[in-house]
Write an enzyme that holds these catalytic residues in place. Sequence first.
Site, PDB file in Angstrom:
ATOM      1  N   ASP A   1      77.937  25.185  21.126  1.00 30.99           N
ATOM      2  CA  ASP A   1      78.588  23.981  20.602  1.00 30.99           C
ATOM      3  C   ASP A   1      77.702  23.348  19.518  1.00 30.99           C
ATOM      4  O   ASP A   1      76.496  23.188  19.712  1.00 30.99           O
ATOM      5  CB  ASP A   1      78.764  23.015  21.799  1.00 30.99           C
ATOM      6  CG  ASP A   1      79.766  21.913  21.547  1.00 30.99           C
ATOM      7  OD1 ASP A   1      80.599  22.046  20.636  1.00 30.99           O
ATOM      8  OD2 ASP A   1      79.724  20.905  22.295  1.00 30.99           O
ATOM      9  N   HIS A   2      78.303  22.996  18.386  1.00 32.73           N
ATOM     10  CA  HIS A   2      77.620  22.213  17.335  1.00 32.73           C
ATOM     11  C   HIS A   2      76.276  22.768  16.871  1.00 32.73           C
ATOM     12  O   HIS A   2      75.276  22.033  16.873  1.00 32.73           O
ATOM     13  CB  HIS A   2      77.384  20.767  17.803  1.00 32.73           C
ATOM     14  CG  HIS A   2      78.619  19.942  17.844  1.00 32.73           C
ATOM     15  ND1 HIS A   2      79.280  19.516  16.712  1.00 32.73           N
ATOM     16  CD2 HIS A   2      79.340  19.471  18.885  1.00 32.73           C
ATOM     17  CE1 HIS A   2      80.341  18.816  17.067  1.00 32.73           C
ATOM     18  NE2 HIS A   2      80.419  18.780  18.371  1.00 32.73           N
TER      19      HIS A   2
ATOM     20  N   HIS B   1      82.010  11.445  20.386  1.00 37.01           N
ATOM     21  CA  HIS B   1      81.257  12.100  21.460  1.00 37.01           C
ATOM     22  C   HIS B   1      80.621  11.037  22.352  1.00 37.01           C
ATOM     23  O   HIS B   1      80.220   9.980  21.871  1.00 37.01           O
ATOM     24  CB  HIS B   1      80.133  12.951  20.880  1.00 37.01           C
ATOM     25  CG  HIS B   1      80.607  14.148  20.117  1.00 37.01           C
ATOM     26  ND1 HIS B   1      80.508  14.236  18.754  1.00 37.01           N
ATOM     27  CD2 HIS B   1      81.170  15.300  20.519  1.00 37.01           C
ATOM     28  CE1 HIS B   1      80.989  15.402  18.362  1.00 37.01           C
ATOM     29  NE2 HIS B   1      81.408  16.067  19.407  1.00 37.01           N
TER      30      HIS B   1
ATOM     31  N   HIS C   1      87.314  17.385  19.751  1.00 29.88           N
ATOM     32  CA  HIS C   1      85.978  17.023  20.249  1.00 29.88           C
ATOM     33  C   HIS C   1      86.042  15.597  20.784  1.00 29.88           C
ATOM     34  O   HIS C   1      86.868  14.802  20.360  1.00 29.88           O
ATOM     35  CB  HIS C   1      84.941  17.122  19.131  1.00 29.88           C
ATOM     36  CG  HIS C   1      84.518  18.528  18.855  1.00 29.88           C
ATOM     37  ND1 HIS C   1      83.256  18.994  19.107  1.00 29.88           N
ATOM     38  CD2 HIS C   1      85.223  19.584  18.367  1.00 29.88           C
ATOM     39  CE1 HIS C   1      83.191  20.280  18.781  1.00 29.88           C
ATOM     40  NE2 HIS C   1      84.360  20.663  18.325  1.00 29.88           N
TER      41      HIS C   1
ATOM     42  N   ASN D   1      87.710  19.859  24.182  1.00 31.48           N
ATOM     43  CA  ASN D   1      86.347  19.755  24.696  1.00 31.48           C
ATOM     44  C   ASN D   1      86.184  18.565  25.636  1.00 31.48           C
ATOM     45  O   ASN D   1      86.529  17.438  25.279  1.00 31.48           O
ATOM     46  CB  ASN D   1      85.359  19.561  23.538  1.00 31.48           C
ATOM     47  CG  ASN D   1      85.213  20.787  22.668  1.00 31.48           C
ATOM     48  OD1 ASN D   1      85.878  21.792  22.876  1.00 31.48           O
ATOM     49  ND2 ASN D   1      84.335  20.708  21.680  1.00 31.48           N
TER      50      ASN D   1
ATOM     51  N   THR E   1      81.409  14.675  28.349  1.00 26.59           N
ATOM     52  CA  THR E   1      80.898  13.411  28.885  1.00 26.59           C
ATOM     53  C   THR E   1      81.458  13.092  30.268  1.00 26.59           C
ATOM     54  O   THR E   1      80.714  12.733  31.180  1.00 26.59           O
ATOM     55  CB  THR E   1      81.225  12.268  27.908  1.00 26.59           C
ATOM     56  OG1 THR E   1      80.648  12.587  26.642  1.00 26.59           O
ATOM     57  CG2 THR E   1      80.672  10.946  28.400  1.00 26.59           C
TER      58      THR E   1
HETATM   59 ZN   LIG Z   1      81.705  18.045  19.673  1.00 25.16          ZN
END
Ligand SMILES: [Zn+2]
Length: 274
Positions: free
Chosen positions: A81-82, A174, A202, A224, A227
Amino acid sequence: MYTTMAPMLVQAKQEGKGIPAFNIHALEVVPMMALTAAEKNCPVILQASVSTAKYIGFHLLTAVVREVVAALEIPVALHLDHAAKLEDISAAIDSGFSSVMFDGSMLPMEENISRTREAVAIARKASASIEAELGIVGRGEVTGSNPYTDPDDAARFVAETGVDALAVGIGTHHGQYKAKTNINLDVLKAIHEKVSIPLVLHGGTGVRDEDVRTCIRLGMHKLNFGTELNVSWVRAAKEVFGAAELNESLRGLMTRCNNAMADTIRKKIDLVRF
Ligand SMILES: [Zn+2]
């Protein structure tokens, strides 16, 4: 079974469903995540940030995921991811990740395109899937400057890079869990009209359930969730560890935290597989 991400997303698009992507924060949660998805008969993407992949170790993470999912009938992809650096893309691919995300969203458009093309070349050599990002997904609870992806830019970006999936900015953040976001569905609609590959949501935790389903109808097929999973584990941990005797088995304590995360995973699967 261990597989790549792209065919999962293509099938989800045909079925009008979403594929959940769950963020791994520690190795301990990996078997629980895969087994919970298998129990729900849901294809799943397990993903790790570059920091998490380095904390666990790229090779160790790949080995564990491969071993855990080998006997499962659901398709499971392991996704980075990222990643903002090509060296991290290479490290993941070399260790056997079946999918990667190159995030050049902070770069000017031309540079994002050229760097993403390099990342695509690295992924393709290993037959791995690749996601990229155009636009901005915020961090935390506050809104930054204009986060929205331009639909024409998105169409050009996809045509020139050849990525399998595109993360776009529609106002999500996020790390947000205290309140829900007002996402811009008009922007998503406009992007959906011009881009035919699967789009990626996201910051899914901060999106209302009904909006998640609208996003799927508007072309977002990778959703996604990081959290909220983390929050459910830590919330359980505060209670479970706070009340524990010091000689109590760590195994039992962590299992109860994992069970709390598994409940959240089941809810997210029901949300995207409607
Ligand atoms: Zn993300």
